[in-house]
Design an enzyme around this catalytic site. Sequence first.
Site, PDB file in Angstrom:
ATOM      1  N   GLU A  94       0.830  -1.202   0.000  1.00 10.26           N
ATOM      2  CA  GLU A  94       0.000   0.000   0.000  1.00 10.26           C
ATOM      3  C   GLU A  94       0.868   1.258   0.000  1.00 10.26           C
ATOM      4  O   GLU A  94       1.935   1.281   0.604  1.00 10.26           O
ATOM      5  CB  GLU A  94      -0.912  -0.007   1.231  1.00 10.26           C
ATOM      6  CG  GLU A  94      -1.726  -1.294   1.371  1.00 10.26           C
ATOM      7  CD  GLU A  94      -2.437  -1.419   2.707  1.00 10.26           C
ATOM      8  OE1 GLU A  94      -2.695  -0.375   3.347  1.00 10.26           O
ATOM      9  OE2 GLU A  94      -2.722  -2.555   3.120  1.00 10.26           O
ATOM     10  N   GLU A 103     -10.182   5.444   2.653  1.00 11.77           N
ATOM     11  CA  GLU A 103     -10.557   4.637   3.819  1.00 11.77           C
ATOM     12  C   GLU A 103     -10.549   5.529   5.043  1.00 11.77           C
ATOM     13  O   GLU A 103      -9.672   6.390   5.197  1.00 11.77           O
ATOM     14  CB  GLU A 103      -9.580   3.483   4.005  1.00 11.77           C
ATOM     15  CG  GLU A 103      -9.836   2.623   5.236  1.00 11.77           C
ATOM     16  CD  GLU A 103      -8.783   1.544   5.445  1.00 11.77           C
ATOM     17  OE1 GLU A 103      -8.855   0.824   6.468  1.00 11.77           O
ATOM     18  OE2 GLU A 103      -7.871   1.420   4.598  1.00 11.77           O
TER      19      GLU A 103
END
Length: 466
Positions: A270, A381
């Site tokens: 990520e 997120e």
Amino acid sequence: MAVDVFPWKKSKPSKTQPRFVAGTRKHKCGQAHTNLSTRTNQGSFPNMAFSPCLRSPVIYLLVHFLLIVFTLCPVHSSQFGNHSVANQTFRPKEELRKLNAIRNRLQQINKPPVKTIQGPDGDIIDCVLSHKQPAFDHPLQKGHKPLDPPERPRGHNQMDDLSENFQLWSLSGESCPEGTVPIRRTREEDILRASSVRRFGRKKILNRVRRDTSGNGHEHAIGYVTGDEYYGAKASINVWAPLVENPSEFSLSQMWVISGSFGDDLNTIEAGWQVSPGLYGDRYPRFFTYWTTDAYQATGCYNLLCSGFVQTNSKIAIGAAISPTSSYSGGQFDISLLIWKDPKHGNWWLEFGAGILVGYWPSFLFTHLGDHASMIHFGGEIVNSASSGSHTSTQMGSGHFAEEGFGKASYFRNMQVVDWDNNLIPLSNLKVLADHPNCYDIQGGVNNAWGNYFYYGGPGRNVKCP
């Protein structure tokens, strides 16, 4: 539809001062005594040194009385190191064990610097010899040095030519010398904010939840591709400074390179930006990386907080604050990131802008990603702790819904994937998904200027998201 990216203005960041931990001292009687003095953002406990050498009966009785009080009475202070300790008992031995664990962790993370730079945002940047960075503490990396640059994917768009000077610390005019890498120094208060010393630098365990559902308060608005073999991904990510309601929450925008199931064997790589008061102690958006091979349980970490990611760049500090950021109806700023698998050695490399290599994740870290990815995600997120009994007001992206469009809603653009032959290719089957569209939503599209893109985000709590 051609879209212009507007100019930006700098804002003056606030300064904070570094903090430290006191050590030990010797009592006048010749006996060593522990000096437990933990500086925090809220204050400090007084130094305490107890000795059986006390001559006065009055002082002797007073000391024993204080020992009983400290042992039996609850501490009434509402915070300690940004953690609530109301109705808890102060236990000197346990606190000392925790302090020692913190000091040991700091020694593992913070390597001896060749040079130190004080950033205008309060960050301390240590210039560490590249072969001394935390990655080389790994048993399989002992005695190694960073690898040479790999072959880049074909079809790399050289138009996204961004400067390396996109972080607040670099605005000081100071830089790290060649042969070193800039590492944001971790401080005692950073670890004190974590749920435990062991979990510091790691995401919360998602308890086998799928990425297309929310769990443990994690909520997403994402675009994703699946059903093929992927060897990397690229996107330009719009940077904002969203409001985060409390320190236990965060807001991020990133790419996920994923393989394995959403059970215990999930592998992810990520990269993107995040606002995380719990991790960094402030509300600046910061450039970050992450990895895990077991669904965030015992492997992986943010940035360079464990032996994993190998940094090769001497001008970019992972975890440092980003400047400039976008403003509502004003200037827009985005960062272009590329993650791809080196066809020769199998390591996963990270590139910023056009040709600025940040570093790589060694292939031996992974199981499923040792071969290829099975899914790519792009998007936002947040963590919804619902601490007030209602949905959090933590913002995703700009804090505005997708329908508001350019200059108001946050976006991803020019999303691509890397195929088996090391070619960057457009997305052919991008799908979009929002866990709670009344709180945070997403709208996708395609045009000649931006290729595959989407707008996403939202304010969190509102009339339709109680």
